[in-house]
Scaffold this active site. Structure first.
Site, mmCIF file in Angstrom:
data_model
loop_
_atom_site.group_PDB
_atom_site.id
_atom_site.type_symbol
_atom_site.label_atom_id
_atom_site.label_comp_id
_atom_site.label_asym_id
_atom_site.label_seq_id
_atom_site.Cartn_x
_atom_site.Cartn_y
_atom_site.Cartn_z
ATOM 1 N N SER A 109 0.814 -1.116 -0.148
ATOM 2 C CA SER A 109 0.054 -0.070 -0.023
ATOM 3 C C SER A 109 0.809 1.213 -0.086
ATOM 4 C CB SER A 109 -0.968 0.227 1.144
ATOM 5 O OG SER A 109 -1.930 0.916 0.974
ATOM 6 N N ASP A 216 -9.866 -4.604 -4.641
ATOM 7 C CA ASP A 216 -9.412 -3.675 -3.678
ATOM 8 C C ASP A 216 -10.206 -2.287 -3.946
ATOM 9 O OD1 ASP A 216 -7.871 -1.502 -2.272
ATOM 10 O OD2 ASP A 216 -5.813 -2.748 -3.095
ATOM 11 N N HIS A 246 -7.846 -5.290 0.023
ATOM 12 C CA HIS A 246 -6.598 -4.747 -0.319
ATOM 13 C C HIS A 246 -5.394 -5.296 0.499
ATOM 14 C CE1 HIS A 246 -4.089 -1.175 -0.154
ATOM 15 N NE2 HIS A 246 -4.048 -0.835 1.012
#
Length: 269
Positions: A109, A216, A246
């Protein structure tokens, strides 16, 4: 095989950095782990243990303003000057402790954005790069929040992290996780870094493993994929996990994802 993690502190660019270390006897490589926005490296205990069993000496800082490191909570102002530079300082530490061993970088991320920028600026230090749901793409809908004044208090919904409800419950209960709204300087820093990444350079011959969940909701897969495909070199491997959300390293098929990581590392070593 499991190992007890230890922690150490080093001077970062904007304050003291808390670094998690999962040691490995007879390590084959060094793994540097870069966590995501609002969270901390301690959430990657299961990933680190799997990598130690695979032969990795694992180092993972809590980024500035996150976890046990110093700084205003989740306030980011300049990724290159702080987070990327901090990651390089941790790389120095890890490499000095393991002379001659190859260095592999894994970023998730926001940590994937940091890892991407690190590879652009310091790619010669790396044997391989692993990106998990990297926060890439200047067109991400979250940047629409910058048009609002004030920015609304919309904290991250833990339910969008994984199909495993226990992941969201643990995240919500974790007192080291930041549960507040985005701050304007943080969003501005994200956007500036996303644009800098898209301007290049590419990864050259650096081997890449890119993993992402197709469902996601925080970093839309098509957005990140388009950026990755522009940067990647000839030795690049993509895994899109159908239905995954995610945090693919915390998903219901996390064992499959971690196996892809260790197989990639075996190949690049």
């Amino acid at each position: 095989m499991s190992t007890t993690s230890s922690t150490l502190e080093i001077a970062g660019r904007a304050g003291r950095l808390h670094v998690h270390h999962w040691p490995c006897e007879n390590a084959r490589y060094v793994l540097l782990l870069s966590h995501g926005y609002g969270e901390h490296a301690g959430r990657y205990e299961h990933v680190a243990q799997a990598l130690v069993a695979h032969g990795a000496d694992v180092y993972a800082p809590d980024h500035h303003g996150h976890g046990l490191s110093e700084g205003d909570r989740a306030l980011l102002t300049d990724f290159d000057a702080v987070q990327v530079a901090d990651l390089d300082a941790v790389a120095d530490l890890a490499v000095a402790a393991n002379p001659g061993l190859p260095l592999v970088l894994l970023g998730h991320s926001m940590g994937g954005l940091i890892a991407t920028r690190y590879a652009q600026l310091h790619g010669e230090r790396l044997r391989g790069l692993i990106l998990s749901g990297p926060a890439l793409g200047a067109e991400n809908p979250m940047f629409g929040l910058l048009e609002l004044d004030p920015i609304p208090d919309v904290p991250l919904d833990p339910a969008v992290l994984s199909r495993d409800p226990a992941v969201g419950e643990a995240y919500a209960a974790d007192t080291l996780v930041y549960h507040g709204p985005f701050q304007r300087p943080t969003l501005e820093a994200f956007l500036a870094s996303a644009k800098a990444i898209e301007a290049g350079p590419g990864f050259g011959d650096l081997p890449l493993l890119y993993v992402h969940g197709t469902e996601d909701q925080l970093v839309p897969y098509p957005l990140a994929r388009a950026v990755v495909e522009r940067l990647q070199g000839p030795d690049s491997e993509h895994h899109a996990y159908e239905g995954a959300m995610h945090e693919v390293l915390n998903e219901t098929n996390k064992d499959e994802v971690i196996a892809a990581v260790t197989a990639f590392v075996d190949r690049v070593l």
